[in-house]
Design a protein around this motif. Structure first.
Motif, PDB file in Angstrom:
ATOM      1  N   THR A   1       8.013   6.658 -17.948  1.00  0.00           N
ATOM      2  CA  THR A   1       6.723   7.317 -18.167  1.00  0.00           C
ATOM      3  C   THR A   1       6.484   7.479 -19.665  1.00  0.00           C
ATOM      4  O   THR A   1       7.409   7.377 -20.482  1.00  0.00           O
ATOM      5  CB  THR A   1       6.684   8.707 -17.499  1.00  0.00           C
ATOM      6  OG1 THR A   1       7.633   9.562 -18.174  1.00  0.00           O
ATOM      7  CG2 THR A   1       7.012   8.625 -16.013  1.00  0.00           C
ATOM      8  N   GLN A   2       5.221   7.768 -20.004  1.00  0.00           N
ATOM      9  CA  GLN A   2       4.892   8.035 -21.406  1.00  0.00           C
ATOM     10  C   GLN A   2       5.646   9.261 -21.908  1.00  0.00           C
ATOM     11  O   GLN A   2       6.087   9.310 -23.062  1.00  0.00           O
ATOM     12  CB  GLN A   2       3.376   8.253 -21.560  1.00  0.00           C
ATOM     13  CG  GLN A   2       2.506   7.077 -21.135  1.00  0.00           C
ATOM     14  CD  GLN A   2       2.706   5.838 -21.973  1.00  0.00           C
ATOM     15  OE1 GLN A   2       2.995   5.909 -23.156  1.00  0.00           O
ATOM     16  NE2 GLN A   2       2.561   4.674 -21.344  1.00  0.00           N
ATOM     17  N   ALA A   3       5.799  10.272 -21.042  1.00  0.00           N
ATOM     18  CA  ALA A   3       6.507  11.492 -21.439  1.00  0.00           C
ATOM     19  C   ALA A   3       7.958  11.195 -21.790  1.00  0.00           C
ATOM     20  O   ALA A   3       8.504  11.747 -22.757  1.00  0.00           O
ATOM     21  CB  ALA A   3       6.430  12.532 -20.318  1.00  0.00           C
ATOM     22  N   GLU A   4       8.600  10.309 -21.021  1.00  0.00           N
ATOM     23  CA  GLU A   4       9.980   9.951 -21.319  1.00  0.00           C
ATOM     24  C   GLU A   4      10.070   9.173 -22.631  1.00  0.00           C
ATOM     25  O   GLU A   4      11.004   9.357 -23.417  1.00  0.00           O
ATOM     26  CB  GLU A   4      10.572   9.142 -20.173  1.00  0.00           C
ATOM     27  CG  GLU A   4      10.816   9.969 -18.906  1.00  0.00           C
ATOM     28  CD  GLU A   4      11.402   9.139 -17.780  1.00  0.00           C
ATOM     29  OE1 GLU A   4      11.693   7.943 -18.004  1.00  0.00           O
ATOM     30  OE2 GLU A   4      11.579   9.690 -16.677  1.00  0.00           O
ATOM     31  N   LEU A   5       9.111   8.296 -22.859  1.00  0.00           N
ATOM     32  CA  LEU A   5       9.063   7.582 -24.132  1.00  0.00           C
ATOM     33  C   LEU A   5       8.949   8.567 -25.296  1.00  0.00           C
ATOM     34  O   LEU A   5       9.671   8.458 -26.299  1.00  0.00           O
ATOM     35  CB  LEU A   5       7.873   6.621 -24.159  1.00  0.00           C
ATOM     36  CG  LEU A   5       7.957   5.344 -23.317  1.00  0.00           C
ATOM     37  CD1 LEU A   5       6.597   4.643 -23.301  1.00  0.00           C
ATOM     38  CD2 LEU A   5       9.030   4.416 -23.862  1.00  0.00           C
ATOM     39  N   LEU A   6       8.035   9.511 -25.152  1.00  0.00           N
ATOM     40  CA  LEU A   6       7.813  10.492 -26.207  1.00  0.00           C
ATOM     41  C   LEU A   6       9.082  11.294 -26.476  1.00  0.00           C
ATOM     42  O   LEU A   6       9.464  11.513 -27.640  1.00  0.00           O
ATOM     43  CB  LEU A   6       6.664  11.418 -25.824  1.00  0.00           C
ATOM     44  CG  LEU A   6       6.332  12.535 -26.820  1.00  0.00           C
ATOM     45  CD1 LEU A   6       5.937  11.948 -28.174  1.00  0.00           C
ATOM     46  CD2 LEU A   6       5.208  13.413 -26.270  1.00  0.00           C
ATOM     47  N   HIS A   7       9.746  11.732 -25.426  1.00  0.00           N
ATOM     48  CA  HIS A   7      10.973  12.528 -25.595  1.00  0.00           C
ATOM     49  C   HIS A   7      12.040  11.720 -26.321  1.00  0.00           C
ATOM     50  O   HIS A   7      12.742  12.245 -27.201  1.00  0.00           O
ATOM     51  CB  HIS A   7      11.483  12.984 -24.228  1.00  0.00           C
ATOM     52  CG  HIS A   7      12.742  13.797 -24.318  1.00  0.00           C
ATOM     53  ND1 HIS A   7      12.784  15.048 -24.892  1.00  0.00           N
ATOM     54  CD2 HIS A   7      14.019  13.511 -23.912  1.00  0.00           C
ATOM     55  CE1 HIS A   7      14.022  15.510 -24.832  1.00  0.00           C
ATOM     56  NE2 HIS A   7      14.782  14.608 -24.241  1.00  0.00           N
TER      57      HIS A   7
END
Length: 373
Positions: free
Chosen positions: A261-267
């Motif tokens: 997910t985008q959230a995992e990428l961001l993290h």
């Protein structure tokens, strides 16, 4: 005198446009201010380290963009320091009609060196300063041609030129020389400018130093930066690089394999930014991702805006396609993959990235979700 302390700096390029450095255009004015602040820091460092002399080995200004107000500020700061200053104009700020060196009223303690070799003796220090500057943007004659050195005491050379034995990319070989040529000179210290990375030349007799730019100008300028303090003694010369406060340019790679997910990428990316909140960052995303996960660089850059001073994201990920299995298919898709893999195997490095992008773009198209790779 027991020792002579020389503050050596160069290549500030004050009022540069920064167009070729990779700095975002909206940050150019900020970088101009940062370089002027670096100059101020250099003067303060000279005072803090109790330097007796300052030498500026060229490219103090960016000639085509330099403003009289900047020149007046520099002159005022140097006048307040009061100690002798020798400036050898470089190829980016040659001493020519209309330059700041002619437009600005310089204080008595500042000497602007001309196009021919000059020698200035400081009897209270027992020091002879030999220097020459550029008078045009391109000067090809050998650096040490015409230099005459004589007299008791210590001898310092300040100049802008190119060590042709280790010339970096993008630096023209103006005023060429070799370390071996410098070793023929009966001098103690050679203060050089032109190359932006700090380095000590491979000389045997003479201490020759490129001080580098005081702060980095872009992502291509890695390594340590600052100003040099040279401690000259008859029996020994010690050189120290003193860092100045300022933002760094950091390039790193982040492996985002396994993110869905985008959230995992961001993290995953945020973990790399913790130590660089005040810096410029260029982050390359590497690894493999699910084919249906579109990397949203605009979203990620916006989310990182409050965590890093400036961030530039590059997507170098590849979709998680089973290329070996697909290549075994008796389909158009299988033929496409076999052809591209064969081309990749035979390609040169310059062509390989284009073919890689074509391979994954084609597979995305076969899957019904074409996107830029």
């Amino acid at each position: 005198m027991e020792e002579i302390r020389v503050l050596h700096t160069s290549d500030l390029h004050l009022d540069a446009s920064f167009r070729a450095t990779g700095v975002p255009s909206e940050r150019a004015r900020e970088r101009c201010a940062a370089h002027l602040e670096a100059f101020d820091q250099a003067v303060h460092k000279a005072e803090e380290l109790r330097a007796h002399v300052m030498v500026i080995a060229g490219d103090l200004f960016e000639d085509r963009h330099a403003r009289p107000a900047t020149g007046r500020h520099v002159a005022k700061q140097l006048a307040a320091w009061r100690q002798p200053v020798f400036i050898a104009p470089g190829n980016h700020d040659p001493l020519r009609p209309g330059s700041l060196y002619e437009l600005v009223e310089w204080p008595e303690n500042v000497t602007i060196l001309g196009g021919a070799w000059e020698t200035h003796t400081l009897p209270e220090l027992g020091l002879h300063v030999h220097g020459r500057g550029f008078v045009s943007p391109e000067e090809q004659e050998p650096l040490i041609e015409g230099l005459q050195v004589s007299g008791a005491g210590m001898h310092l050379v300040v100049a802008h030129g190119s060590d042709v034995s280790s010339r970096p990319d993008r630096h023209h070989p103006y005023r060429p020389f070799t370390p071996q040529e410098l070793d023929t000179l009966p001098v103690d210290y050679v203060a050089l400018g032109h190359f932006h990375r700090y380095s000590q030349l491979q000389t045997q007799k003479v201490c020759a130093i490129y001080c580098g730019s005081p702060i980095p100008q872009g992502y291509n300028e890695t390594g340590d930066h600052g100003v040099v303090l040279a401690r000259l003694r008859p029996e020994q010369i010690d050189v120290e690089l003193h860092a100045l406060a300022g933002r760094r340019f950091v390039t790193c790679e982040v492996d985002v394999t396994g993110c869905e997910t985008q959230a995992e990428l961001l993290h995953r990316i945020e973990r790399e930014t913790v130590r660089h909140s005040q810096d410029f960052m260029r982050i390359r995303l590497q690894g493999s991702l699910p084919p249906d996960l579109d990397v949203d660089l605009d979203f990620l850059s916006g989310a990182l805006a409050g965590l890093v001073h400036d961030v530039e994201l590059k997507d170098h990920t590849v979709p998680e396609y089973d290329l070996e299995n697909i290549a075994s298919e008796s389909t158009v898709r299988g033929l496409f993959v076999r052809t591209l893999l064969d081309d990749l195997e035979r390609s040169e490095d310059a062509e390989r990235e284009r073919l890689r992008r074509a391979l994954y773009f084609g597979l995305d198209a076969f899957a019904g979700r074409p996107q830029s790779r």
